[in-house]
Design an enzyme around this catalytic site. Structure first.
Site, PDB file in Angstrom:
ATOM      1  N   HIS A   3       0.851  -1.192   0.000  1.00 43.33           N
ATOM      2  CA  HIS A   3       0.000   0.000   0.000  1.00 43.33           C
ATOM      3  C   HIS A   3       0.882   1.234   0.000  1.00 43.33           C
ATOM      4  O   HIS A   3       1.848   1.322   0.753  1.00 43.33           O
ATOM      5  CB  HIS A   3      -0.899   0.040   1.235  1.00 43.33           C
ATOM      6  CG  HIS A   3      -1.706   1.299   1.328  1.00 43.33           C
ATOM      7  ND1 HIS A   3      -2.847   1.499   0.595  1.00 43.33           N
ATOM      8  CD2 HIS A   3      -1.504   2.445   2.045  1.00 43.33           C
ATOM      9  CE1 HIS A   3      -3.333   2.696   0.851  1.00 43.33           C
ATOM     10  NE2 HIS A   3      -2.543   3.292   1.730  1.00 43.33           N
TER      11      HIS A   3
ATOM     12  N   ASP B 235     -15.534   1.663   6.702  1.00 51.67           N
ATOM     13  CA  ASP B 235     -14.502   2.603   6.276  1.00 51.67           C
ATOM     14  C   ASP B 235     -15.069   3.615   5.284  1.00 51.67           C
ATOM     15  O   ASP B 235     -14.781   4.816   5.378  1.00 51.67           O
ATOM     16  CB  ASP B 235     -13.324   1.854   5.648  1.00 51.67           C
ATOM     17  CG  ASP B 235     -12.308   2.803   5.046  1.00 51.67           C
ATOM     18  OD1 ASP B 235     -11.716   3.584   5.803  1.00 51.67           O
ATOM     19  OD2 ASP B 235     -12.123   2.787   3.815  1.00 51.67           O
TER      20      ASP B 235
ATOM     21  N   ARG C  96     -15.211  11.954   7.434  1.00 53.55           N
ATOM     22  CA  ARG C  96     -13.907  12.590   7.642  1.00 53.55           C
ATOM     23  C   ARG C  96     -13.636  13.624   6.564  1.00 53.55           C
ATOM     24  O   ARG C  96     -13.078  14.695   6.839  1.00 53.55           O
ATOM     25  CB  ARG C  96     -12.796  11.534   7.628  1.00 53.55           C
ATOM     26  CG  ARG C  96     -12.760  10.647   8.853  1.00 53.55           C
ATOM     27  CD  ARG C  96     -11.789   9.491   8.639  1.00 53.55           C
ATOM     28  NE  ARG C  96     -10.436   9.953   8.372  1.00 53.55           N
ATOM     29  CZ  ARG C  96      -9.533   9.253   7.687  1.00 53.55           C
ATOM     30  NH1 ARG C  96      -9.842   8.070   7.180  1.00 53.55           N
ATOM     31  NH2 ARG C  96      -8.320   9.738   7.511  1.00 53.55           N
TER      32      ARG C  96
ATOM     33  N   SER D 159      -8.269   3.156   8.637  1.00 50.04           N
ATOM     34  CA  SER D 159      -8.820   3.157   7.284  1.00 50.04           C
ATOM     35  C   SER D 159      -7.983   2.270   6.364  1.00 50.04           C
ATOM     36  O   SER D 159      -8.511   1.410   5.640  1.00 50.04           O
ATOM     37  CB  SER D 159      -8.871   4.582   6.741  1.00 50.04           C
ATOM     38  OG  SER D 159      -9.338   4.603   5.408  1.00 50.04           O
TER      39      SER D 159
ATOM     40  N   LYS E 273      -9.092  -2.075   5.261  1.00 46.69           N
ATOM     41  CA  LYS E 273      -9.270  -2.526   3.867  1.00 46.69           C
ATOM     42  C   LYS E 273      -8.244  -3.586   3.497  1.00 46.69           C
ATOM     43  O   LYS E 273      -8.554  -4.582   2.842  1.00 46.69           O
ATOM     44  CB  LYS E 273      -9.156  -1.334   2.912  1.00 46.69           C
ATOM     45  CG  LYS E 273     -10.270  -0.318   3.028  1.00 46.69           C
ATOM     46  CD  LYS E 273     -10.244   0.665   1.885  1.00 46.69           C
ATOM     47  CE  LYS E 273      -9.076   1.617   1.928  1.00 46.69           C
ATOM     48  NZ  LYS E 273      -9.202   2.642   2.973  1.00 46.69           N
TER      49      LYS E 273
END
Length: 436
Positions: free
Chosen positions: A84, A163, A170, A185, A189
């Site tokens: 990520h 999320d 947010r 978050s 995921k």
């Protein structure tokens, strides 16, 4: 004693620690409507100012993770590893990294995102490939990971729905920058993908969301701590994002460049970032004893065409035109090129990644709202990187647009992104830190 939702908001407002059950109560209530949006916003603002400790952040991550389906990839042999990135300008690494790592025997299930603001999104770049689908359901995703070794899709309604709900709040309540909320978050995921390990690329600099090394390190350390406490192997790299990564910015433009890496070509910084992250993934996946051995395996997979073969299979499995893998020039890039030239002799001392990213958004390569479409063919090519010596009239960049007029609003902005000086700058290392 079970407290009311209002009491829980008040306790976090006052700096008290919430139990795992209390955090689960808040998340469940937000999803089923018991907690109104304005109450959810109040809770998020309380978290923003008071924070969450690691135990609370793990509880929030788990509650968000368990709000949807956790994929079972136990039928896929091997240690499943994903990567990520926290996002940057020109960051197309996932597109070449996933098939490359899969070609070395490590399955890579990858749920990616779309671009928002100055940071481009992997899904938008992949969808520049004609026919390529990122909206696959979880059963098809699992099948392709098993058969091909990798699959790249967007977040489905089954994956961490809490999320999506929380992020929407947010985004409009100025609570995006909270590190515990960012951690929950990202990890909710990623853990929902059914992975065993995760490599994080935390960008730092002008083109990143974390502008300073201290901010980036704090986020990386929190991600590693919480991910490890959630039972996964996690490594984070801090990488430079003051200048765009590679040459290409824009969706088809970047996908072309990522495919070039699999052909053994492409910019040196993009190749190096891909190899750094890939080496970590191979070590975590048990396919290499150390980074040097992993790097050798990755380079061999490129040289032998094995990574290209995996990419072709993935594109075909996701309904895309696999011919573009062998011939990236098939991807459409807007035909009108506007050259940005240096106005004097000197050295490029900086290329402002944020300004390049925002300029790309302004011509349609990105979005400022989630409901906006992008034009895959437009973009910017950054030809002069920091340290380059240029003469007056040399090309610094090209703007790729549908019409000449479309580039007019950003010409001066792109030119101003290049800072010229009398002496070359001190080189900034791509890899700034490794955190485990």
């Amino acid at each position: 004693m079970k407290r009311s939702l209002v009491e829980l908001i008040a306790r976090k407002r006052d700096g008290h620690k919430l139990s795992s059950d209390e955090i689960q109560q808040v998340i469940s209530s937000l999803l089923d409507g018991q907690l109104a949006d304005y109450q959810g916003a109040a809770f998020l603002m309380a978290v923003f100012f008071r924070g969450l400790d690691d135990e609370e952040t793990v509880a929030l991550t788990v509650a968000m993770l368990e709000s949807g389906q956790v994929l079972d990839l136990s039928s896929v042999r091997g240690v499943k590893v994903d990567k990520h990135s926290t996002g940057g300008v020109g960051d197309k690494v996932s597109i070449c990294l996933a098939p490359l790592v899969a070609a070395c025997g490590v399955p890579v299930p990858m749920v990616s995102g779309r671009g928002l603001g100055h940071s481009g999104g992997t899904l938008d770049k992949l969808e520049a490939i004609p026919g390529f689908r990122t909206d696959l359901d979880v059963s098809e995703f699992s099948r392709i990971v098993g058969e091909v070794g990798t699959c790249m899709i967007g977040q489905t309604k089954e994956i961490a729905p809490a999320d999506k709900r929380i992020y929407a709040l947010r985004d409009v309540t100025a609570t995006v920058e909270s590190i515990p909320l960012i951690v929950a978050s990202i990890l909710s995921k990623k853990l929902a993908e059914g992975i065993d390990a995760l490599v994080l690329d935390v960008k730092v600099g002008r083109g990143a969301f974390m502008k300073t090394a201290a901010q980036a390190r704090a986020l990386a350390e929190a991600l590693v701590r919480v991910g490890t406490r959630a039972g996964k192997k996690v490594v984070a790299l801090l990488t430079d994002m003051n200048a765009p990564l590679g040459v290409a910015v824009g969706n088809a433009n970047e996908t072309r460049e990522a495919l070039d890496i699999l052909h053994g070509k492409g910019p040196a910084d993009l190749r190096e970032c891909t190899l750094l992250l890939g080496a970590e993934m191979l070590v975590l996946g048990g396919r290499a004893a150390n980074a040097d051995e992993a790097r050798t395996r990755l380079e061999a997979a490129i040289a032998k065409g094995e990574a290209l073969a995996v990419m072709e299979k993935m594109v075909a499995a996701q309904h895309g035109d696999a011919r573009v893998v062998g011939d990236p020039s098939r991807l459409e890039v807007a035909k009108v090129d506007i050259a940005i030239a240096a106005d004097r002799d000197g050295f490029v001392t900086a290329v402002d990644a944020l300004e390049i990213g925002l300029s790309a958004v302004a011509i349609g390569a990105g979005r400022t709202r989630t409901d906006q479409a992008v034009d895959p063919a437009v973009g910017i090519s950054v030809h002069a990187k920091p340290g380059a010596r240029v003469r007056a009239g040399d090309t610094l960049a090209h703007i790729h647009v549908r019409t000449k007029e479309a580039a007019t609003p950003i010409v001066d902005r792109v030119r101003a992104a290049f800072v010229l000086g009398a002496a070359p700058p001190t080189p900034s290392p791509l890899l700034q830190a490794r955190i485990t």
